[in-house]
Enzyme design. Structure first.
Site, PDB file in Angstrom:
ATOM      1  N   ARG A  77      26.069  52.180  35.745  1.00  0.00           N
ATOM      2  CA  ARG A  77      26.524  51.070  34.894  1.00  0.00           C
ATOM      3  C   ARG A  77      27.399  50.133  35.712  1.00  0.00           C
ATOM      4  O   ARG A  77      28.394  50.547  36.303  1.00  0.00           O
ATOM      5  CB  ARG A  77      27.309  51.601  33.694  1.00  0.00           C
ATOM      6  CG  ARG A  77      27.828  50.506  32.755  1.00  0.00           C
ATOM      7  CD  ARG A  77      28.746  51.093  31.706  1.00  0.00           C
ATOM      8  NE  ARG A  77      28.039  52.004  30.818  1.00  0.00           N
ATOM      9  CZ  ARG A  77      28.642  52.998  30.147  1.00  0.00           C
ATOM     10  NH1 ARG A  77      29.941  53.203  30.283  1.00  0.00           N
ATOM     11  NH2 ARG A  77      27.932  53.776  29.354  1.00  0.00           N
ATOM     12  N   ARG A 147      37.566  49.343  31.030  1.00  0.00           N
ATOM     13  CA  ARG A 147      36.127  49.187  31.223  1.00  0.00           C
ATOM     14  C   ARG A 147      35.786  47.695  31.364  1.00  0.00           C
ATOM     15  O   ARG A 147      36.665  46.846  31.494  1.00  0.00           O
ATOM     16  CB  ARG A 147      35.380  49.782  30.021  1.00  0.00           C
ATOM     17  CG  ARG A 147      35.649  51.284  29.790  1.00  0.00           C
ATOM     18  CD  ARG A 147      34.899  52.144  30.752  1.00  0.00           C
ATOM     19  NE  ARG A 147      35.022  53.570  30.470  1.00  0.00           N
ATOM     20  CZ  ARG A 147      34.200  54.275  29.697  1.00  0.00           C
ATOM     21  NH1 ARG A 147      33.201  53.675  29.074  1.00  0.00           N
ATOM     22  NH2 ARG A 147      34.378  55.569  29.525  1.00  0.00           N
ATOM     23  N   LYS A 212      39.236  56.036  28.049  1.00  0.00           N
ATOM     24  CA  LYS A 212      38.751  54.686  28.335  1.00  0.00           C
ATOM     25  C   LYS A 212      39.571  53.657  27.571  1.00  0.00           C
ATOM     26  O   LYS A 212      40.165  53.945  26.533  1.00  0.00           O
ATOM     27  CB  LYS A 212      37.277  54.575  27.958  1.00  0.00           C
ATOM     28  CG  LYS A 212      36.976  54.861  26.488  1.00  0.00           C
ATOM     29  CD  LYS A 212      35.481  54.888  26.253  1.00  0.00           C
ATOM     30  CE  LYS A 212      35.169  55.288  24.806  1.00  0.00           C
ATOM     31  NZ  LYS A 212      33.713  55.396  24.581  1.00  0.00           N
ATOM     32  N   LYS A 214      39.429  49.368  26.434  1.00  0.00           N
ATOM     33  CA  LYS A 214      38.527  48.218  26.359  1.00  0.00           C
ATOM     34  C   LYS A 214      39.278  46.938  25.982  1.00  0.00           C
ATOM     35  O   LYS A 214      40.108  46.935  25.077  1.00  0.00           O
ATOM     36  CB  LYS A 214      37.421  48.486  25.328  1.00  0.00           C
ATOM     37  CG  LYS A 214      36.558  49.688  25.695  1.00  0.00           C
ATOM     38  CD  LYS A 214      35.481  49.963  24.664  1.00  0.00           C
ATOM     39  CE  LYS A 214      34.611  51.147  25.085  1.00  0.00           C
ATOM     40  NZ  LYS A 214      33.539  51.436  24.103  1.00  0.00           N
ATOM     41  N   CYS A 433      22.209  52.146  19.770  1.00  0.00           N
ATOM     42  CA  CYS A 433      22.643  52.692  21.064  1.00  0.00           C
ATOM     43  C   CYS A 433      21.450  53.353  21.753  1.00  0.00           C
ATOM     44  O   CYS A 433      20.374  53.488  21.182  1.00  0.00           O
ATOM     45  CB  CYS A 433      23.779  53.683  20.860  1.00  0.00           C
ATOM     46  SG  CYS A 433      23.259  55.224  20.072  1.00  0.00           S
ATOM     47  N   CYS A 439      21.096  60.164  26.701  1.00  0.00           N
ATOM     48  CA  CYS A 439      22.514  60.374  26.393  1.00  0.00           C
ATOM     49  C   CYS A 439      22.772  61.836  26.058  1.00  0.00           C
ATOM     50  O   CYS A 439      22.121  62.413  25.177  1.00  0.00           O
ATOM     51  CB  CYS A 439      22.953  59.484  25.232  1.00  0.00           C
ATOM     52  SG  CYS A 439      24.687  59.733  24.772  1.00  0.00           S
ATOM     53  N   CYS A 478      24.991  59.285  17.465  1.00  0.00           N
ATOM     54  CA  CYS A 478      26.101  60.210  17.215  1.00  0.00           C
ATOM     55  C   CYS A 478      27.275  59.404  16.669  1.00  0.00           C
ATOM     56  O   CYS A 478      27.233  58.169  16.651  1.00  0.00           O
ATOM     57  CB  CYS A 478      26.483  60.954  18.496  1.00  0.00           C
ATOM     58  SG  CYS A 478      27.503  59.996  19.646  1.00  0.00           S
ATOM     59  N   CYS A 482      28.737  53.733  19.825  1.00  0.00           N
ATOM     60  CA  CYS A 482      28.543  52.774  20.907  1.00  0.00           C
ATOM     61  C   CYS A 482      27.918  51.459  20.446  1.00  0.00           C
ATOM     62  O   CYS A 482      28.089  50.439  21.108  1.00  0.00           O
ATOM     63  CB  CYS A 482      27.691  53.397  22.012  1.00  0.00           C
ATOM     64  SG  CYS A 482      28.559  54.694  22.924  1.00  0.00           S
TER      65      CYS A 482
END
Length: 567
Positions: A77, A147, A212, A214, A433, A439, A478, A482
């Site tokens: 990524r 990120r 993370k 953002k 997603c 994944c 899930c 995302c």
């Protein structure tokens, strides 16, 4: 710098980071061994370098029965601030998808960057090197750090567009990891001799952030990026065509654990207004507080939102003021009038236009019916537009001479690419997603499933005469969220194979979380479960009332009772 002064025990990942020598681990040695995969310690370190170790889950059971190891592949990524790429940079991604990507495709993410899936271990270094040759990095693509920083992708010629871009890039530089490990491992850079006196990470320290983090920029009025879902949302205010400052929002985050009622999605809270020259200092201060006080014991509670709610907003404001040595200025009131993506043709400036092209679930690939990857390569090679990725997984080609519009449009049609004006509003606002097969967290299908069920909703909305309403439909494999499902009007959140939590009553403008309506709904029952609510909305809605607003006004209990009676 102080890291978690009150916590004595830490999670396994924290130990790995502490012992990782500023993201080096033993990655360099592992790249030359004969294994097709990385060991766990390096798997955690690799995330900071923009790499996830995955395997093809479609093949797991077969390989297990045959006594073989998993079909290991890496996902790479990139970090692309604001989603802006030069033609040369985009074409390198396109080439790498053919050379090193087992699936031969590109995936635009909801954070305005590109993922390459299916990269085998021995091709990892050549892939990252090729990106760096055109000044694209993967450092910061994943991991417990800031990120990719997102921003509205639509180009503009006003001075405030340039000011936002300038502030974004300066902030990205300030919050980026400074370790030399990336250059040593991937670019064969000179190794830096470490000592106790050398601090490679003045912001992050040796253990980086608890989870993370953002950041997202928006211009007031246009919430196409879902600014409230970021740990820090940065909203520009425009006065007399210049930026007068930013309102900062704190504590947004989509992830939750379905079985844990103490976890939850959260929208960011407005906390203060800052002038342009105060932006970087204030954002770095907020990140520093999360660094020092965020939960390093339980990773599921390590996101910034939990720190805010545990300590309280008043405590957080006082901590900010103490570190900044000034009082916070109250946030400005925010108004929003659009949130849809910038699709179709638009005037960019005199003699120039841009076109927003719909990309279903962000997947750029070629099929027998749709040669999207090929035609985008052809257009970029010949016309050299700037390429802009959106947070709704679409692509914008900008700086196009008006005389070339008809030619480009014809090429798209010949490749089977539908122009935005020919697609339903339902399809244009839908997102999914990646989920299966790559994944590791997915419990249900998403990217492969949404195209099979979305037509049911398109037909239903048309049947009830509401096809022109903005009703967002999103799906994830899930509860981690995302595709930002928890702000959608209608969302399907994967819980187990073929079953989803059905969420309703979000806000198309991204300012309200939706609500859990039904749990574990089979995929073939999703449309039928929503139908009674859609029917009621079509006949009972007030003037200009949105679907989400209607659901909130009448309440979802009314429809839960109806479903119970009909069982």
């Amino acid at each position: 710098m102080e890291n978690n002064p009150t916590q004595e025990k830490v999670s396994k990942v924290e130990v790995i980071k502490q012992n990782g020598n500023f993201l080096r681990g033993t990655i360099e040695e592992a790249l030359t061994d004969d294994k097709t995969f990385f060991e766990d310690e390096n798997v955690q370190q690799l995330k900071f370098h923009g790499v996830y170790q995955q395997d093809d889950r479609d093949l797991r059971s077969v390989l297990r029965k045959e006594g073989k190891e998993k079909h290991y592949r890496m996902m790479v990524r990139a970090r692309i601030p604001g989603g802006v790429l030069t033609p040369e940079q985009y074409l390198v991604f396109d080439r790498l998808a053919d050379e090193y990507n087992e699936y031969g495709s590109l995936r635009i993410t909801t954070r305005q960057t590109i993922q390459l899936h299916g990269v085998i271990k021995r091709n990892l270094k050549p892939t990252i090197q090729a990106l760096n040759e055109v000044l694209v990095t993967t450092l910061g693509g994943c991991g417990d750090q800031v990120r990719n920083t997102v921003c509205c992708a639509a180009p503009g010629h006003q001075i405030y567009h340039k000011e936002v871009r300038r502030d974004l890039l300066q902030l990205v530089n300030a919050v980026s990891a400074k370790t030399n490990a990336y250059h040593e491992i991937w670019l064969d850079g000179e190794k830096v001799p470490l000592s106790d006196e050398l601090n490679e990470e003045p912001l992050y320290g040796a253990v980086y952030l608890p989870r993370k983090f953002k950041l997202g920029f928006a211009v007031e009025g246009d919430n196409c990026i879902d600014v409230y879902t970021n740990d820090i949302g940065i909203v520009a205010h425009i006065d007399e065509k210049r930026i007068s400052g930013y309102t900062l929002l704190v504590g947004g985050g989509m992830g939750r654990t379905a079985s844990d009622k103490l976890s939850y999605p959260r929208l960011a809270t407005p906390i203060c207004f800052v002038n342009r020259d105060q932006l970087i200092e204030t954002v770095v201060t907020i990140i520093g507080i999360q660094r020092d006080y965020g939960n390093r014991i339980e990773r599921r509670y390590a996101r910034f939102k939990y720190l805010l709610d545990t300590r309280g907003l008043e405590w957080f404001q006082q901590e900010m003021e103490s570190r900044l040595n000034r009082e916070l200025v109250p946030p400005r009131e925010l108004t929003w009038n659009r949130a849809n993506d910038h699709l179709g043709w638009h005037t960019e400036r005199v003699g120039r236009s841009y076109i927003g092209i719909f990309v279903e679930n962000g997947r750029i690939k070629d099929t027998a019916e749709l040669r999207l990857k090929s035609v985008l390569r052809e257009i970029v090679e010949h016309f050299r537009p700037t390429v802009r990725l959106t947070t709704q997984q679409n692509i914008i080609l900008s700086d196009i001479e008006n005389s070339n519009r008809s030619v480009i449009e014809q090429k798209l049609r010949e490749a089977g690419v539908a122009l935005a004006e020919t697609l339903s509003k339902t399809k244009l606002s839908a997102m999914a997603c990646v989920a299966l097969p790559t994944c590791g967290l997915a419990t249900a299908e998403s990217e492969r499933a949404l195209p099979t069920i979305l037509p049911d909703f398109e037909r239903m909305f048309q049947e009830y005469g509401i096809e022109d309403e903005h009703i967002s439909v999103r799906m994830t494999g899930c509860p981690n969220g995302c595709a930002r499902p928890y702000t959608a009007d209608i969302a399907f959140v994967g819980r187990s194979p073929g079953k989803y939590d059905l969420m309703l009553a979000g806000d198309f403008y991204g300012t309200r979380l939706n609500q859990l309506f039904q749990e574990l709904v089979p995929i073939d029952k999703l449309a039928d479960t929503v139908r009674p609510i859609v029917s009621a909305y079509a006949s009972e809605r007030e003037f200009r009332e949105t679907f989400g607003d209607y659901c909130c006004r009448v309440g979802l209990d009314r429809f839960r009772e109806l479903i119970t009676k009909n069982r």
